[in-house]
Structures are given as structure tokens and as C-alpha cells.
Design a protein around this motif. Structure first.
Motif, PDB file in Angstrom:
ATOM      1  N   LEU A   1       0.858  -1.183   0.000  1.00  0.00           N
ATOM      2  CA  LEU A   1       0.000   0.000   0.000  1.00  0.00           C
ATOM      3  C   LEU A   1       0.893   1.231   0.000  1.00  0.00           C
TER       4      LEU A   1
ATOM      5  N   GLN B   1       1.451   5.338  -0.396  1.00  0.00           N
ATOM      6  CA  GLN B   1       0.911   6.699  -0.362  1.00  0.00           C
ATOM      7  C   GLN B   1       1.940   7.646  -0.984  1.00  0.00           C
TER       8      GLN B   1
ATOM      9  N   GLY C   1      -1.441  -1.331  -4.078  1.00  0.00           N
ATOM     10  CA  GLY C   1      -2.569  -0.435  -3.852  1.00  0.00           C
ATOM     11  C   GLY C   1      -2.117   0.997  -3.638  1.00  0.00           C
TER      12      GLY C   1
ATOM     13  N   MET D   1      -2.750   4.721  -2.410  1.00  0.00           N
ATOM     14  CA  MET D   1      -3.560   5.498  -1.486  1.00  0.00           C
ATOM     15  C   MET D   1      -3.646   6.945  -1.985  1.00  0.00           C
TER      16      MET D   1
ATOM     17  N   CYS E   1      -6.707   1.087  -6.318  1.00  0.00           N
ATOM     18  CA  CYS E   1      -6.650   2.366  -5.615  1.00  0.00           C
ATOM     19  C   CYS E   1      -7.689   2.331  -4.502  1.00  0.00           C
ATOM     20  N   PHE E   2      -7.276   2.740  -3.315  1.00  0.00           N
ATOM     21  CA  PHE E   2      -8.188   2.771  -2.170  1.00  0.00           C
ATOM     22  C   PHE E   2      -8.486   4.223  -1.822  1.00  0.00           C
TER      23      PHE E   2
ATOM     24  N   ARG F   1      -8.037   4.799   4.141  1.00  0.00           N
ATOM     25  CA  ARG F   1      -7.355   3.752   4.898  1.00  0.00           C
ATOM     26  C   ARG F   1      -8.356   2.712   5.398  1.00  0.00           C
TER      27      ARG F   1
ATOM     28  N   ALA G   1      -8.856   0.253   2.671  1.00  0.00           N
ATOM     29  CA  ALA G   1      -7.698  -0.635   2.569  1.00  0.00           C
ATOM     30  C   ALA G   1      -7.689  -1.647   3.710  1.00  0.00           C
ATOM     31  N   ASP G   2      -8.047  -1.217   4.916  1.00  0.00           N
ATOM     32  CA  ASP G   2      -8.105  -2.126   6.070  1.00  0.00           C
ATOM     33  C   ASP G   2      -9.070  -3.281   5.797  1.00  0.00           C
TER      34      ASP G   2
END
Length: 472
Positions: free
Chosen positions: A364, A366, A395, A397, A429-430, A433, A436-437
Motif C-alpha cells: 500500500l 501513499q 494499492g 492510497m 486504488c483505495f 485507509r 484498505a483495512d
């Protein structure tokens, strides 16, 4: 040093640091404070819990901290304002004190070394791994009894309690520091020993980057550590006046320090060096093997026998947010946190973690700004294509925005859509958070790993800790 007008700074000189919570600024401010200067600073994130690990220890040493709104000028009158390339001309602190002389961070570091460092200078340069190698080398020298000073772009775990926040230590030996190529500020330094770890087109074209590092080595006074690949690209002219030690990951290389064996199993990596010596690495990955070789070479140039370095290298306790292990999720997946923020670092981190697990890796990331995401967009995709397995997930963020001028383009969603079009279903893409969790809990198991990556946002480490199950 190459500074044109040497600035004499003594105990009692007052300096104000804009962006004090930055990993580089905070260490430099601590260096000045520990050497008797009056230090203040400002930060947009002052008072935010995720920044406490850096700013609170500075406040506890007596450094006055303000919000970055110009309010400092009503309480302190510094002799100098220290700023970085990221600080814009219309910053409120500049506007509040327009007549105070300014020092760029690289000038302030040069000045600090001229006035406070007496044991010789060791500069660590390269486009990847500077922070880890600076920290690892300093800790190795410390454990070997050399009592170094250091300034690095990470919080060194061993020294967080001894010299909080952990990115500066005051010693009597050699001064080990990072020399940054991103704004060419490394050309402000003329160290006794230089390390050039690698070259990557992170900020400039390949041709321009080669010229920068050639000049940096020409300015070095006594010795250099250079990988064999880098030396081949830079040429021998720039190091003709130096004692040179080379290192290589190629078994058949003629380098002084060669990797002749590599084995990683269940998270423990063991390397063989020069056909005989075995070393247990504290972190996995071929990049860690290369870093260890560079430290052996630098330690030798610093006058230490190699046999004094092997055990200290193994006992390195690591640097905050460099493949930090946090625990496991409720689904059993292991969780790591890493500062990786450019294509080479992201790919190296993923590859290193893949060495430690049987299942898939969910990375993930960012991005630390819209500009950097746009700049690295194509190169990052190429790096991911070479490092992701068929079941791994990358992924994106939402982009971290810390203020300043930006076009807010490209977005993470736009880049993820582009990657999916070019490369398949590995790219997501999330929006948050929390999203994503939920994905992590639903899509991972005990054989898998999660790694959270990105720069500038200290809350990423808190997020990694929050998604783990706390075991008694």
C-alpha cells in the motif's frame, strides 16, 4: 568545504528552523542545540500526535516550537533562519521576519560541520539507501568503539533513547552524514571519505546525475567507497586522487568486497562475503547485502580491521520506517512499514519482503506529492512489473498533500487505472485507509504480508501499528 563565505557560529547563536518536524531539519536543529546554540523552530504539524515522536523530544530539550504562521517573530529574534528547498518564498515565517539572514539547510549543515565536527567527515551519497547506510555505518562504528557523530534522515532505533529523537548523535569520532543529490546540495561538501552507493534517475537525467556525482567525488579529499557498476559509469578520472574501495553483488567481480553467497529463509538472511566470511543480515533483501558490503569498505577506510566490523553489522537495530515489523493482522498476515517512496526503493522493499513469506504481498503506497507521483509514474510501473508476483497487489492510497502550490494532478485513481490498463489486476486504488483495512482483512491469510509505504507522513507508521493484533 566549498562554502564561499564561512559563517562563524558559536554557542549562544540563535537559529530558527522552518519545518522543524522534517526528518532532516530536526536532526540538524538538534546538532546546533547540542553544541550550545539557541534554537527555535516552526512546523505546520506542531500539536498533531503523529509528529510527537520527533517534535516532543526537541521541545523537552528546550527548543521553542511554534506553528508555521509567523508567530515566532513576536517571541524570538534569531540570527539566522534555516530553510530547505521545499520552503516557498511566501512562507509566513519568511514574511514575518524579512530582514533576518537566511541559510539553506545544506549551508547550515556545512556551517555546523565547520564549527562543530572535528573527527573527519564521512558523506553517504547515492539515489537509494542513504539513510539506512548512514545509520548502519554510524551504529557499526559505535559498536566497534569508534564513537562517531552522525546526522541522518531517519530515527536510528538504538539511539532514540540515548539521543532523542534519534537522528543525531554527538560523538568525538568521525562525523557520518547524508549528502543529498535531489537538490544538488551534496556539492556543498568536501568530505574526507565519500560513499556513492548507486545511481538512479530519480530527480535528473542520467547524464546530469553522472556529472553531479563525478564532481562530488572530485571534491572528496581522501578516499571513496563506490560500487563497481557506479565506478564503471562514472569513470576513473573523478577518483584518481583518492584511495578507492569497491563493492559488488557479482560473485566474479574484482571488487574489494564481493557477495559470494546469499540465502534467505523464514525472514533470516545470511550472506557470504569474499568467499569465506558469513554475516547474518538484520534486514532481508539484496539491497541490504549491498549496503553491508559498502559498510565493510567504509569501515576499512576509517581504519578499522574488518573482523571488528562483522558482529556490529549483524547487531544493527535498524532505522524507524525501514522495513519495520509491526506484528500480524487479525487474518494472520505480517505487517511492515517502510519509508520507500521512489521506484527503486518501492521495488526493493517488495522484493525483500517477498523473500520472507510464502504467500502474496499487498503493498500500500501513499505518494508523497502530486509532482513526485507524476514524475515517477512510468518508471514506477516498470519497477513494479519486475517486482510483483502474479498474486501480489499494489494499492495506491490518496496522495499526501502537505500544502503549497500544486495542480493536484495526477490523482492516485488516475494512475491506478492507467496501471491496470497496462498491466492487469495487480493494481488497485483505495479511497481511504478504512477501505484498505477492509481489503486486508478479507484478502489476506497467515502466509501473506502487508507493507505500508510512503514518505513525509509520520501517521503511516501509526496506521501500520493500528492494523495489527496486539498480543499479550
Amino acid at each position: 568545504m566549498t562554502q564561499k563565505n564561512e559563517i562563524k557560529i558559536e554557542a549562544g547563536t540563535a537559529l530558527h528552523f522552518i519545518g522543524l518536524g522534517g526528518i532532516g531539519m530536526s536532526g540538524l536543529a538538534k546538532m546546533y542545540a547540542d553544541n550550545g546554540c539557541q534554537v527555535s523552530g516552526s512546523d505546520r504539524g506542531w500539536g498533531q500526535p503523529e509528529n510527537d515522536r520527533i517534535l516532543k523530544p526537541l521541545a523537552e530539550t528546550g527548543i521553542k516550537i511554534f506553528l508555521q504562521d509567523g508567530s515566532f517573530a513576536s517571541e524570538v529574534t534569531p540570527d539566522y533562519i534555516v530553510y530547505s528547498t521545499a520552503i516557498e518564498d511566501d512562507n509566513p515565517d519568511f514574511l514575518a521576519a524579512p530582514d533576518i539572514p537566511r541559510l539553506h539547510r545544506s549551508e547550515a549543515l556545512t556551517t555546523a560541520m565547520l564549527n562543530f565536527a572535528s573527527g573527519g567527515l564521512v558523506a553517504v551519497a547515492g539515489t537509494c539507501g542513504k539513510t539506512t547506510v548512514t545509520s548502519w555505518l554510524a551504529e557499526t562504528l559505535y559498536l566497534a568503539g569508534a564513537d562517531p557523530s552522525f546526522l541522518t534522515g531517519g530515527l536510528v532505533n538504538r539511539f532514540i533513547k540515548e539521543s532523542p529523537p534519534g537522528n543525531y548523535r554527538h560523538g568525538k569520532g568521525m562525523f557520518v552524514f547524508e549528502a543529498d543529490e535531489s537538490d544538488k546540495s551534496l556539492l556543498n561538501y568536501a568530505p574526507d571519505i565519500s560513499l556513492v552507493l548507486n545511481l538512479g534517475a530519480d530527480h535528473y537525467s542520467r547524464e546530469e546525475l553522472v556529472e553531479v556525482f563525478q564532481q562530488f567525488l572530485r571534491q572528496t579529499k581522501r578516499a571513496a567507497v563506490v560500487s563497481d557498476d557506479v565506478l564503471e559509469e562514472l569513470g576513473s578520472e573523478c577518483v584518481a586522487h583518492l584511495e578507492v574501495k569497491t563493492f559488488s553483488l557479482k560473485k566474479d567481480s574484482s571488487a574489494d568486497w564481493r557477495l559470494t553467497g546469499y540465502q534467505s529463509e523464514n525472514g533470516q538472511t545470511v550472506i557470504e562475503v569474499n568467499g569465506s566470511q558469513k554475516i547474518k543480515l538484520p534486514m532481508p533483501g539484496m539491497h541490504s547485502a549491498a549496503n553491508a558490503l559498502s559498510i565493510l569498505a567504509a569501515g576499512e577506510l576509517a581504519g578499522l580491521m574488518p573482523e571488528l566490523l562483522f558482529e556490529p553489522i549483524e547487531n544493527f537495530q535498524g532505522t524507524w520506517r525501514r522495513t519495520d515489523f509491526h506484528g500480524r493482522t487479525a487474518s494472520g498476515a505480517v505487517v511492515y512499514d517502510d519509508y520507500a517512496h521512489n521506484p527503486e526503493k518501492v521495488a526493493s522493499c517488495i522484493r525483500a519482503i517477498k523473500d520472507t513469506v510464502k504467500g502474496k504481498v499487498i503493498a500500500l503506497f501513499q505518494p508523497h506529492g502530486f509532482g513526485p507521483l507524476g514524475f515517477m509514474r512510468d518508471e514506477l510501473f516498470t519497477a513494479l512489473r519486475e517486482s510483483l508476483g502474479k498474486d501480489d497487489i499494489f494499492g495506491l492510497m490518496p496522495v499526501f498533500y502537505a500544502g503549497g502550490t500544486t495542480s493536484f494532478k495526477p490523482s492516485s485513481q488516475e494512475v491506478a487505472d492507467d496501471y491496470r490498463h497496462r498491466g492487469g489486476d495487480n493494481y488497485l486504488c483505495f479511497a481511504s485507509r478504512e477501505a484498505a483495512d477492509q481489503f486486508i482483512q478479507e484478502k489476506t491469510g497467515p502466509d501473506d504480508a502487508v507493507v505500508i509505504m510512503g514518505a513525509r507522513d509520520n501517521s503511516l507508521s501509526d496506521w501500520a501499528a493500528a492494523i495489527t493484533v496486539k498480543l499479550s
